[in-house]
Design a protein around this motif. Structure first.
Motif, PDB file in Angstrom:
ATOM      1  N   ARG A   1       0.862  -1.180   0.000  1.00 28.83           N
ATOM      2  CA  ARG A   1       0.000   0.000   0.000  1.00 28.83           C
ATOM      3  C   ARG A   1       0.900   1.231   0.000  1.00 28.83           C
ATOM      4  O   ARG A   1       1.640   1.474   0.950  1.00 28.83           O
ATOM      5  CB  ARG A   1      -0.919   0.032   1.222  1.00 28.83           C
ATOM      6  N   ALA A   2       0.839   1.997  -1.069  1.00 32.12           N
ATOM      7  CA  ALA A   2       1.654   3.189  -1.182  1.00 32.12           C
ATOM      8  C   ALA A   2       1.078   4.319  -0.336  1.00 32.12           C
ATOM      9  O   ALA A   2      -0.041   4.238   0.177  1.00 32.12           O
ATOM     10  CB  ALA A   2       1.751   3.612  -2.645  1.00 32.12           C
ATOM     11  N   ALA A   3       1.848   5.392  -0.225  1.00 34.71           N
ATOM     12  CA  ALA A   3       1.426   6.521   0.603  1.00 34.71           C
ATOM     13  C   ALA A   3       0.117   7.137   0.120  1.00 34.71           C
ATOM     14  O   ALA A   3      -0.666   7.665   0.923  1.00 34.71           O
ATOM     15  CB  ALA A   3       2.530   7.578   0.628  1.00 34.71           C
ATOM     16  N   ASP A   4      -0.139   7.053  -1.188  1.00 36.60           N
ATOM     17  CA  ASP A   4      -1.382   7.621  -1.730  1.00 36.60           C
ATOM     18  C   ASP A   4      -2.552   6.641  -1.687  1.00 36.60           C
ATOM     19  O   ASP A   4      -3.632   6.936  -2.193  1.00 36.60           O
ATOM     20  CB  ASP A   4      -1.167   8.100  -3.161  1.00 36.60           C
ATOM     21  N   GLY A   5      -2.322   5.454  -1.091  1.00 38.38           N
ATOM     22  CA  GLY A   5      -3.381   4.456  -0.963  1.00 38.38           C
ATOM     23  C   GLY A   5      -3.425   3.432  -2.071  1.00 38.38           C
ATOM     24  O   GLY A   5      -4.133   2.425  -1.961  1.00 38.38           O
ATOM     25  N   ALA A   6      -2.681   3.653  -3.157  1.00 40.11           N
ATOM     26  CA  ALA A   6      -2.676   2.700  -4.272  1.00 40.11           C
ATOM     27  C   ALA A   6      -1.988   1.402  -3.859  1.00 40.11           C
ATOM     28  O   ALA A   6      -1.086   1.391  -3.012  1.00 40.11           O
ATOM     29  CB  ALA A   6      -1.954   3.305  -5.473  1.00 40.11           C
ATOM     30  N   LEU A   7      -2.447   0.290  -4.462  1.00 40.28           N
ATOM     31  CA  LEU A   7      -1.840  -1.010  -4.214  1.00 40.28           C
ATOM     32  C   LEU A   7      -0.899  -1.369  -5.363  1.00 40.28           C
ATOM     33  O   LEU A   7      -1.190  -1.104  -6.527  1.00 40.28           O
ATOM     34  CB  LEU A   7      -2.915  -2.090  -4.087  1.00 40.28           C
ATOM     35  N   TYR A   8       0.228  -2.004  -5.009  1.00 39.17           N
ATOM     36  CA  TYR A   8       1.195  -2.482  -5.989  1.00 39.17           C
ATOM     37  C   TYR A   8       1.627  -3.894  -5.629  1.00 39.17           C
ATOM     38  O   TYR A   8       1.622  -4.284  -4.455  1.00 39.17           O
ATOM     39  CB  TYR A   8       2.452  -1.588  -6.019  1.00 39.17           C
ATOM     40  N   ASN A   9       2.016  -4.650  -6.638  1.00 41.54           N
ATOM     41  CA  ASN A   9       2.640  -5.960  -6.448  1.00 41.54           C
ATOM     42  C   ASN A   9       4.147  -5.695  -6.426  1.00 41.54           C
ATOM     43  O   ASN A   9       4.776  -5.523  -7.470  1.00 41.54           O
ATOM     44  CB  ASN A   9       2.259  -6.886  -7.605  1.00 41.54           C
ATOM     45  N   THR A  10       4.729  -5.655  -5.233  1.00 45.73           N
ATOM     46  CA  THR A  10       6.069  -5.109  -5.056  1.00 45.73           C
ATOM     47  C   THR A  10       7.041  -6.145  -4.510  1.00 45.73           C
ATOM     48  O   THR A  10       6.809  -6.741  -3.454  1.00 45.73           O
ATOM     49  CB  THR A  10       6.021  -3.892  -4.113  1.00 45.73           C
ATOM     50  N   SER A  11       8.140  -6.333  -5.237  1.00 50.77           N
ATOM     51  CA  SER A  11       9.197  -7.238  -4.813  1.00 50.77           C
ATOM     52  C   SER A  11      10.163  -6.521  -3.881  1.00 50.77           C
ATOM     53  O   SER A  11      10.403  -5.318  -4.016  1.00 50.77           O
ATOM     54  CB  SER A  11       9.969  -7.765  -6.026  1.00 50.77           C
ATOM     55  N   LEU A  12      10.742  -7.293  -2.952  1.00 48.33           N
ATOM     56  CA  LEU A  12      11.661  -6.762  -1.953  1.00 48.33           C
ATOM     57  C   LEU A  12      12.965  -7.552  -2.001  1.00 48.33           C
ATOM     58  O   LEU A  12      12.944  -8.784  -1.990  1.00 48.33           O
ATOM     59  CB  LEU A  12      11.067  -6.887  -0.550  1.00 48.33           C
ATOM     60  N   VAL A  13      14.096  -6.854  -2.026  1.00 47.86           N
ATOM     61  CA  VAL A  13      15.408  -7.504  -2.016  1.00 47.86           C
ATOM     62  C   VAL A  13      16.201  -6.983  -0.819  1.00 47.86           C
ATOM     63  O   VAL A  13      16.331  -5.761  -0.639  1.00 47.86           O
ATOM     64  CB  VAL A  13      16.185  -7.247  -3.315  1.00 47.86           C
ATOM     65  N   PHE A  14      16.735  -7.915  -0.013  1.00 48.16           N
ATOM     66  CA  PHE A  14      17.472  -7.574   1.196  1.00 48.16           C
ATOM     67  C   PHE A  14      18.918  -8.043   1.090  1.00 48.16           C
ATOM     68  O   PHE A  14      19.207  -9.080   0.488  1.00 48.16           O
ATOM     69  CB  PHE A  14      16.829  -8.233   2.421  1.00 48.16           C
ATOM     70  N   GLY A  15      19.812  -7.290   1.715  1.00 45.06           N
ATOM     71  CA  GLY A  15      21.199  -7.696   1.796  1.00 45.06           C
ATOM     72  C   GLY A  15      21.446  -8.586   2.995  1.00 45.06           C
ATOM     73  O   GLY A  15      20.580  -8.750   3.867  1.00 45.06           O
ATOM     74  N   PRO A  16      22.639  -9.175   3.094  1.00 40.81           N
ATOM     75  CA  PRO A  16      22.970 -10.066   4.214  1.00 40.81           C
ATOM     76  C   PRO A  16      22.960  -9.370   5.574  1.00 40.81           C
ATOM     77  O   PRO A  16      22.906 -10.036   6.606  1.00 40.81           O
ATOM     78  CB  PRO A  16      24.378 -10.569   3.871  1.00 40.81           C
ATOM     79  N   ASP A  17      22.999  -8.037   5.560  1.00 38.42           N
ATOM     80  CA  ASP A  17      22.908  -7.282   6.805  1.00 38.42           C
ATOM     81  C   ASP A  17      21.469  -6.945   7.167  1.00 38.42           C
ATOM     82  O   ASP A  17      21.213  -6.278   8.180  1.00 38.42           O
ATOM     83  CB  ASP A  17      23.732  -5.998   6.718  1.00 38.42           C
ATOM     84  N   GLY A  18      20.526  -7.393   6.335  1.00 35.82           N
ATOM     85  CA  GLY A  18      19.113  -7.135   6.579  1.00 35.82           C
ATOM     86  C   GLY A  18      18.588  -5.852   5.982  1.00 35.82           C
ATOM     87  O   GLY A  18      17.383  -5.575   6.073  1.00 35.82           O
ATOM     88  N   ASP A  19      19.450  -5.060   5.361  1.00 37.54           N
ATOM     89  CA  ASP A  19      18.993  -3.808   4.749  1.00 37.54           C
ATOM     90  C   ASP A  19      18.181  -4.086   3.490  1.00 37.54           C
ATOM     91  O   ASP A  19      18.518  -4.982   2.694  1.00 37.54           O
ATOM     92  CB  ASP A  19      20.179  -2.924   4.388  1.00 37.54           C
ATOM     93  N   LEU A  20      17.118  -3.324   3.301  1.00 36.33           N
ATOM     94  CA  LEU A  20      16.347  -3.388   2.068  1.00 36.33           C
ATOM     95  C   LEU A  20      17.105  -2.622   0.992  1.00 36.33           C
ATOM     96  O   LEU A  20      17.272  -1.398   1.093  1.00 36.33           O
ATOM     97  CB  LEU A  20      14.959  -2.767   2.283  1.00 36.33           C
ATOM     98  N   VAL A  21      17.583  -3.334  -0.031  1.00 31.31           N
ATOM     99  CA  VAL A  21      18.457  -2.710  -1.028  1.00 31.31           C
ATOM    100  C   VAL A  21      17.733  -2.390  -2.334  1.00 31.31           C
ATOM    101  O   VAL A  21      18.254  -1.601  -3.139  1.00 31.31           O
ATOM    102  CB  VAL A  21      19.688  -3.591  -1.315  1.00 31.31           C
ATOM    103  N   ALA A  22      16.558  -2.988  -2.568  1.00 33.46           N
ATOM    104  CA  ALA A  22      15.829  -2.699  -3.806  1.00 33.46           C
ATOM    105  C   ALA A  22      14.374  -3.103  -3.666  1.00 33.46           C
ATOM    106  O   ALA A  22      14.041  -4.054  -2.943  1.00 33.46           O
ATOM    107  CB  ALA A  22      16.446  -3.443  -4.994  1.00 33.46           C
TER     108      ALA A  22
END
Length: 259
Positions: free
Chosen positions: A87-108
């Protein structure tokens, strides 16, 4: 590079929190991998359209991101955590992929560009992403795509032009078109001379049997590893990243592009 594709099932009788806990446990079990991949919309089910609204969450600060960040950090792996209903800030929905680094940071993050359903389902409930995304991870450039994107070669060419050597495609692909899943994944590998990591969903959800058949194809289109069905399994394979450059040198088709 060692990569593990987790062919995860979506049991509609489980709570979302139960699925998050199970997925995190499976990720933590892949400590010997460099890159781990989960399927599309495993928190809710790619065809569970009626549940999208209730399942929506922020991409970067939602409960799924929190759980997957911790799992990636605990396992010390790069994690493509499949996708969530964002759910984006404007309320719209997206099918969104998440990529994390080995330190747990969201990188993309990557918002799915091609939405499935024509005049119903995802196509009417979600907004479309607009930007191809690549990310440096596990010593390679990954190009991100999701499920129905696989039918649109222009996106994959753009990712290749941006330097992608691995094309990562989490999916909730239906069993009724399983042949297309295998054919198109191999075609994207052949035409772009890249590895394709195609991570499918196990079992059945929202009464739609899933194709499963997670697979990794090399830059020549040959299978490095394939799962034969839609049962819950983990496919782990070792990739030779130098093979991308070697295939492109041996058979330099990309140099002959006109358009």
């Amino acid at each position: 590079m060692r990569t593990s594709l987790i062919q995860f099932g979506v049991d509609q009788d489980d709570s979302v929190n139960t699925r998050r806990t199970k997925a995190a446990s499976l990720v933590r079990a892949q400590r010997d991998a460099d890159l781990v991949v989960l399927p599309e919309l495993w928190t809710v089910g790619a065809f569970a359209f009626r549940d999208f609204e209730a399942a929506a969450e922020p991409a970067a600060e939602g409960p799924t991101a929190e759980a997957m960040s911790a799992a990636a950090r605990d396992a010390g792996v790069w994690l493509h955590a499949g996708s969530v209903v964002e759910r984006a800030a404007d309320g719209a929905l997206y099918n969104t992929s998440l990529v994390f680094g080995p330190d747990g940071d969201l990188v993309a993050t990557y918002r799915k560009i091609h939405r499935f359903g024509f005049d119903r389902g995802e196509a009417t409930l979600m907004a479309a992403g607009t930007t191809p995304v690549t990310v440096q991870a596990a010593g390679a450039t990954l190009g991100l795509a999701t499920c129905y994107d696989l039918r649109f070669p222009e996106l994959f060419r753009a990712l290749t032009d941006a330097g992608a050597a691995l094309l990562v495609v989490p999916a909730g692909w239906p069993a009724a078109r399983a042949g297309h899943w295998t054919l198109l994944a191999r075609a994207r590998a052949v035409e772009n001379q890249c590895y394709v990591l195609a991570c499918g969903t196990a079992g059945t959800h929202a009464d739609v049997p899933q194709a499963g058949r997670s697979a990794v194809y090399d830059p020549w289109g040959d299978p490095v590893g394939e799962l034969p069905d839609a049962t819950e399994q983990v496919l782990t394979v070792d990739l030779d990243l130098d093979r991308v450059a070697a295939v492109r040198e041996e058979f330099p088709a990309l140099k002959d592009r006109v358009l």
